[in-house]
Design a protein around this motif. Structure first.
Motif, mmCIF file in Angstrom:
data_model
loop_
_atom_site.group_PDB
_atom_site.id
_atom_site.type_symbol
_atom_site.label_atom_id
_atom_site.label_comp_id
_atom_site.label_asym_id
_atom_site.label_seq_id
_atom_site.Cartn_x
_atom_site.Cartn_y
_atom_site.Cartn_z
ATOM 1 N N GLY A 162 10.104 -10.759 1.584
ATOM 2 C CA GLY A 162 9.944 -12.057 1.556
ATOM 3 C C GLY A 162 11.391 -12.888 1.749
ATOM 4 N N MET A 163 11.380 -13.581 2.748
ATOM 5 C CA MET A 163 12.812 -14.363 2.946
ATOM 6 C C MET A 163 12.035 -15.845 2.983
ATOM 7 N N SER A 164 12.979 -16.734 3.495
ATOM 8 C CA SER A 164 12.856 -18.486 3.366
ATOM 9 C C SER A 164 11.630 -18.540 3.871
ATOM 10 N N ALA A 165 11.261 -17.999 5.172
ATOM 11 C CA ALA A 165 10.287 -18.348 6.174
ATOM 12 C C ALA A 165 8.844 -17.721 5.746
ATOM 13 N N ASP A 166 8.851 -16.489 4.928
ATOM 14 C CA ASP A 166 7.757 -16.171 4.828
ATOM 15 C C ASP A 166 7.299 -15.543 3.180
ATOM 16 N N TRP A 167 7.997 -16.013 2.354
ATOM 17 C CA TRP A 167 8.091 -15.490 1.187
ATOM 18 C C TRP A 167 6.904 -15.869 0.489
ATOM 19 N N PRO A 168 5.983 -16.790 0.786
ATOM 20 C CA PRO A 168 4.631 -16.902 -0.086
ATOM 21 C C PRO A 168 3.707 -16.001 0.115
ATOM 22 N N GLU A 169 3.794 -15.485 1.743
ATOM 23 C CA GLU A 169 3.129 -14.387 2.016
ATOM 24 C C GLU A 169 3.201 -13.038 1.223
ATOM 25 N N ALA A 170 4.580 -12.622 1.086
ATOM 26 C CA ALA A 170 5.052 -11.486 0.369
ATOM 27 C C ALA A 170 4.723 -11.653 -0.796
ATOM 28 N N LEU A 171 4.591 -13.047 -1.595
ATOM 29 C CA LEU A 171 4.311 -13.082 -2.896
ATOM 30 C C LEU A 171 2.942 -12.604 -3.209
ATOM 31 N N GLU A 172 1.957 -13.146 -2.237
ATOM 32 C CA GLU A 172 0.475 -13.060 -2.195
ATOM 33 C C GLU A 172 0.305 -11.607 -2.236
ATOM 34 N N GLN A 173 1.121 -10.790 -1.628
ATOM 35 C CA GLN A 173 0.904 -9.066 -1.281
ATOM 36 C C GLN A 173 1.667 -8.534 -2.535
ATOM 37 N N THR A 224 0.904 -1.321 0.009
ATOM 38 C CA THR A 224 -0.060 0.072 0.108
ATOM 39 C C THR A 224 0.747 1.239 -0.064
ATOM 40 N N LEU A 225 1.960 1.169 0.934
ATOM 41 C CA LEU A 225 2.821 2.418 0.970
ATOM 42 C C LEU A 225 3.349 2.844 -0.529
ATOM 43 N N LEU A 226 3.725 1.448 -1.320
ATOM 44 C CA LEU A 226 4.550 1.603 -2.600
ATOM 45 C C LEU A 226 3.387 2.353 -3.465
ATOM 46 N N ARG A 227 2.421 1.857 -3.344
ATOM 47 C CA ARG A 227 1.044 2.437 -4.441
ATOM 48 C C ARG A 227 0.973 3.863 -4.170
#
Ligand SMILES: *Cc1c(COP(=O)(O)O)cnc(C)c1O
Length: 233
Positions: free
Chosen positions: A206-217, A188-191
């Protein structure tokens, strides 16, 4: 030898990236996601093996460690090096000569020094993401959300530097919904920032433990170390 370990991990990550991209509304091209292989505390031979697996973007946290490994590697000039750790001001010259990207920009003085060093060295603009401390964690690098707009406006005109977007490392220990929340805040901040600076196109999250959530966003750059290479030395 090492390539045979990296290849299946890479294939698994790529197929999950595709799955997340297809589910997005509207769907995204998997090729719009850059995988930055985080090679900190991995030996040069691991980078060389990763290069034979097709990886070209490498993330390092320390200037000296990265320079030493790059000097050993025949493939170094065929790689894009990303600085993903804090940069001490006495290392800006060396950093500017090796790294094509910095993901952790949060000081104007550093930004000016990097830009000047790129010009001095006759190199193209350094690509830069501003690190944002979304949780206002004390002792953590990055700007508070409230200072990002003013920082971008001031850094925009620095010669030798090209602002590309935002980067974050969310707090430890968040659950899935907490992680989605933080990554959504950065998106949102980027937008918001793109309204005045349409050239911003990068979300490094997104890093190893959380990248799927980062990609979803909407992450455009994933920074993966252990997921690709296993535990660090
Ligand atoms: C070490 C590091 C990574 C990679 O971490 P993994 O959990 O091994 O994927 C990504 N980003 C930054 C800023 C790091 O310091």
């Amino acid at each position: 030898m090492i390539a045979t370990i990296i290849n299946p991990k890479l294939a698994g990550i790529r197929s999950r990236i595709e799955a997340v991209c297809i589910r997005r509304e509207p769907p995204r091209q998997p090729a719009s996601v850059t995988l930055v292989a985080v090679s900190k505390r991995q030996p040069a031979e691991t980078i060389s093996a990763a290069h034979t697996c097709g990886l070209r973007d490498f993330g390092e946290n320390y200037v000296q460690e990265a320079s030493a490994k790059a000097a050993e590697l025949a493939c170094a000039a065929d790689c894009t090096w990303h600085l993903i750790g804090p940069l001490q001001s006495n290392k800006t010259g060396e950093a500017a000569r090796l790294f094509g990207w910095i993901h952790t920009l949060d000081r104007l003085k550093t930004a000016r020094r990097l830009g000047a060093a790129r010009l001095d060295a006759g190199l193209p603009d350094m690509q830069a993401c501003v690190q944002v401390n979304l949780g206002d964690e004390t002792g953590k690098a990055g700007l508070p959300v409230t200072e990002v707009g003013a920082f971008l406006a001031q850094a925009r005109d620095i010669a030798g530097l090209k602002l590309r977007g935002l980067m974050c490392i969310p707090e430890q220990g968040l659950d899935r919904s907490g992680r989605l929340g933080r990554f959504g805040e950065l998106a949102t901040l980027l937008r918001d920032c793109q309204a005045g600076m349409p050239e911003l196109d990068t979300l490094s999250m997104g890093m190893s433990a959380d990248w799927p959530e980062a990609l979803e966003q909407g992450a455009t750059m994933l920074r993966l170390g252990t997921a690709l290479f296993g535990a660090r030395q």
